[in-house]
Design a protein around this motif. Structure first.
Motif, PDB file in Angstrom:
ATOM      1  N   ALA A  48      36.019  37.572  49.129  1.00  0.00           N
ATOM      2  CA  ALA A  48      35.043  37.862  47.838  1.00  0.00           C
ATOM      3  C   ALA A  48      35.535  36.939  46.537  1.00  0.00           C
ATOM      4  N   GLY A  49      36.987  36.748  46.511  1.00  0.00           N
ATOM      5  CA  GLY A  49      37.299  35.839  45.277  1.00  0.00           C
ATOM      6  C   GLY A  49      36.921  34.387  45.805  1.00  0.00           C
ATOM      7  N   MET A  50      37.155  34.107  46.927  1.00  0.00           N
ATOM      8  CA  MET A  50      36.853  32.636  47.510  1.00  0.00           C
ATOM      9  C   MET A  50      35.481  32.407  47.119  1.00  0.00           C
ATOM     10  N   ILE A  51      34.487  33.357  47.426  1.00  0.00           N
ATOM     11  CA  ILE A  51      33.052  33.032  47.140  1.00  0.00           C
ATOM     12  C   ILE A  51      32.744  33.078  45.785  1.00  0.00           C
ATOM     13  N   ALA A  52      33.170  33.949  45.128  1.00  0.00           N
ATOM     14  CA  ALA A  52      33.041  34.013  43.637  1.00  0.00           C
ATOM     15  C   ALA A  52      33.217  32.853  42.749  1.00  0.00           C
ATOM     16  N   GLU A 111      29.434  38.346  47.712  1.00  0.00           N
ATOM     17  CA  GLU A 111      30.732  38.679  47.050  1.00  0.00           C
ATOM     18  C   GLU A 111      30.787  40.264  46.709  1.00  0.00           C
ATOM     19  N   SER A 112      29.641  40.802  46.306  1.00  0.00           N
ATOM     20  CA  SER A 112      29.732  42.261  46.102  1.00  0.00           C
ATOM     21  C   SER A 112      30.027  43.102  47.266  1.00  0.00           C
ATOM     22  N   GLY A 113      29.086  42.642  48.248  1.00  0.00           N
ATOM     23  CA  GLY A 113      29.255  43.245  49.777  1.00  0.00           C
ATOM     24  C   GLY A 113      30.882  43.215  50.265  1.00  0.00           C
ATOM     25  N   LEU A 114      31.427  42.227  50.252  1.00  0.00           N
ATOM     26  CA  LEU A 114      32.863  41.977  50.630  1.00  0.00           C
ATOM     27  C   LEU A 114      33.804  42.932  49.632  1.00  0.00           C
TER      28      LEU A 114
END
Length: 220
Positions: free
Chosen positions: A106-110, A139-142
């Motif tokens: 999630a952090g990488m995608i954000a 991101e939210s899904g992860l």
């Protein structure tokens, strides 16, 4: 430094990342609507354009730093609980590492969203808004829209802590309440409230488990 002490420090670091995230969420990021269903996408675009560094620091702290510290805590707790029940300790270990992986992703995608949107926004604001909305949903899904993986892991650790009597009762109680609130994020009408309760409960649980591991190491 022993693995037990390192795990205790990692737990305190996890609590610190949550506190940092909440602090920004209720101050500088409050007008953007993060953490609610009322996110102002246009305001996010403008903020992202003006202060991309702040969003990168926020994402890196609450996701990436948290995930790395969490992985260390998972290994440390699993090593301790394995002496009581190797099988279920391994199950908890696996679930904990799954959670850490999801948070890291999630952090990488954000952070990629911040970079891509910053580059696109000056020439195509609408396209940037669409791109951010899609990436934010992933991101939210992860790592933010629900707390299932974290809730199950904390519940597993707390149940094993009760059964083995290796973790203080108060810490296990906080863990179970936190885990149940995380599972409640599946219920749409109360998802946001349950998520906030999970976050606050996780801070308390991380602090309690961290202090326990550090004290246990000193007594050993």
């Amino acid at each position: 430094m022993t693995l037990t002490r390192a795990g205790g420090l990692a737990a305190l670091m996890c609590a610190g990342t949550y506190l940092f995230g909440f602090a920004l969420l209720v101050t500088l990021l409050a007008p953007l609507g993060f953490g609610t269903d009322q996110i102002d996408v246009q305001a996010v675009m403008a903020f992202n354009h003006q202060r991309p560094g702040l969003l990168t620091v926020w994402n890196t702290t609450i996701y990436i730093v948290n995930a790395l510290a969490l992985a260390l805590l998972v290994v440390s707790l699993s090593a301790r609980l394995r002496t009581f029940d190797p099988g279920w300790a391994s199950v908890a270990h696996a679930i904990g590492l799954i959670w850490a992986t999801l948070v890291l992703g999630a952090g990488m995608i954000a952070n990629v969203a911040v970079e891509k949107v910053s580059a696109l926004y000056p020439t195509d604001p609408e396209g940037a808004a669409v791109l951010w909305s899609v990436m934010h949903s992933v991101e939210s899904g992860l790592g933010g829209g629900n707390e299932i993986a974290g809730a199950v892991w904390i519940c597993c650790v707390s149940i094993l802590g009760i059964a083995s009597r290796t973790i203080p009762s108060a810490t296990n109680f906080v863990g179970l309440c936190t885990g149940l609130s995380g599972l409640a994020t599946l219920i749409v009408p109360i998802g946001d409230i349950a998520g906030a309760v999970f976050g606050l409960g996780a801070i308390a649980w991380f602090v309690l488990i961290g202090l326990h591991l550090i004290r246990f190491q000193r007594q050993a």
